[in-house]
Write an enzyme that holds these catalytic residues in place. Sequence first.
Site, PDB file in Angstrom:
ATOM      1  N   HIS A   1      73.049  64.583  28.723  1.00  0.00           N
ATOM      2  CA  HIS A   1      73.963  64.249  27.416  1.00  0.00           C
ATOM      3  C   HIS A   1      73.104  63.719  26.272  1.00  0.00           C
ATOM      4  O   HIS A   1      73.094  64.408  25.025  1.00  0.00           O
ATOM      5  CB  HIS A   1      75.129  63.131  27.845  1.00  0.00           C
ATOM      6  N   ASP A  44      78.191  70.756  34.026  1.00  0.00           N
ATOM      7  CA  ASP A  44      78.932  69.714  34.378  1.00  0.00           C
ATOM      8  C   ASP A  44      79.862  69.514  35.133  1.00  0.00           C
ATOM      9  O   ASP A  44      80.087  69.644  36.420  1.00  0.00           O
ATOM     10  CB  ASP A  44      78.827  68.701  33.168  1.00  0.00           C
TER      11      ASP A  44
END
Length: 461
Positions: free
Chosen positions: A276, A327
């Site tokens: 991220h 994810d």
Amino acid sequence: MTQPKHSLFAQHAYLPDGWRRNVLFEWDAAGMLTSVAPDTAVAPRGVEQAAGPLLPGMPNLHSHAFQRAMAGLTEYRANATDNFWSWRDLMYRFAARISPDVLGAVAQWLYIEMLKAGYTSVCEFHYVHHTPDGHRYTNPAEMAQRVVEAASTSGIGMTMLPVLYQYSGFGSRAPREDQQRFINSPDSLLDLLGALRTARPESNAIRYGVAPHSLRAVSEQSLHALLGGIHASAPVHIHIAEQTAEVDACVETEGARPVQWLLDRFDVDSRWCLVHATHVDANETLALARSGAVAGLCLTTEANLGDGIFPAQDYLDANGRIGVGSDSHIGVDWRAELRLLEYGQRLTRRQRNVLASARATYVADRLFDAALDGGAQATGRAVGALQAGRRADWLVLDPDHSSIAEHAPNAWLSGVVFCEHGETPIRDVYAGGVKVVENRRHRDEEGAYARYRVALADLLK
């Protein structure tokens, strides 16, 4: 004894120097490319010919396999300020119900979906370790082994990253009751890693690393202890700076922003993947780019959770390395990840083709190359390119698909990434030289989907 050779001829293939014609591929019994020969005058007699243009298989650098089973089940307002943290509470309740059998079935179906989408490698960030009441299974690697077996059965290459998870927040806050399935110590995690290696040793199809969950879930001391117990080249992945609340808490308790704190205290280099890294300031952006680490971007999940926009233009212009991951698996498609990466920049800057560069004027080509290189680096495996010495992972495009038909080769990637017309343009997929997807169907699709539905019904009853 000479190893048997396997071969394939492609009229067009995307090699490290771009599209090339009449390419002959050869690979060995271990699934590693031994020769890639463009401009071969004539296809050798008896050699299989690809049904369309070849692209390297894409690495997926961030996956939580169990979350595939909850995709689409959190799309309602949980409270007046629904955000990442309220989503996490729902996710914890879901994780509490996962059994080893259910996890194996969910993971196998997910990995089949990845292969059909053109992901040929996955980095599994695995943190559901224990029984629902927080006790170890008789085999402490029980849950992780189910995931490794699912990858092997589906045919996808894997980097397994067992997660160190100790605390519920900065300042070494005690774990919450609903985090007991995740909680461990550096020593217990290293024992789990040893059990995994014993059960299935490393090969060109499987690699092991570690994943300290986040700076809020580990301490500086435990992170040092973990890193001291693994090989110096083992991949290290960590969630970081995904949410502004996380950044604020780190500043308050540690006196620095998360990425800067990590870079100041650890030798963050090319074996690291910072997942991220959404909320980095200008100094952190440049420092992360210079470190050689990979920024692991998961655009569909980051959009779904309302995380924010990564400063992609500044980071890429500083030669920062990126890869993409699915994810939470709200979507499983590297094309969508790259498309959202560019579209987020367009919406922020109100411009088009933001992530093109002077050297790469086609946005899709630049992002595809970057995600291949960074994704391969994050896996710690020899993947991500069609060249000798890399794993024989590739996808075959449908030349008659409406997104690329009649286009010149230099527009094919643009059509693949930015067009959304009908079924996927990916026709066949090879992993380790084995055709695991043919004409958009996985070799075990029907059985795996049936098992997934049984597992999902058990979870949702």
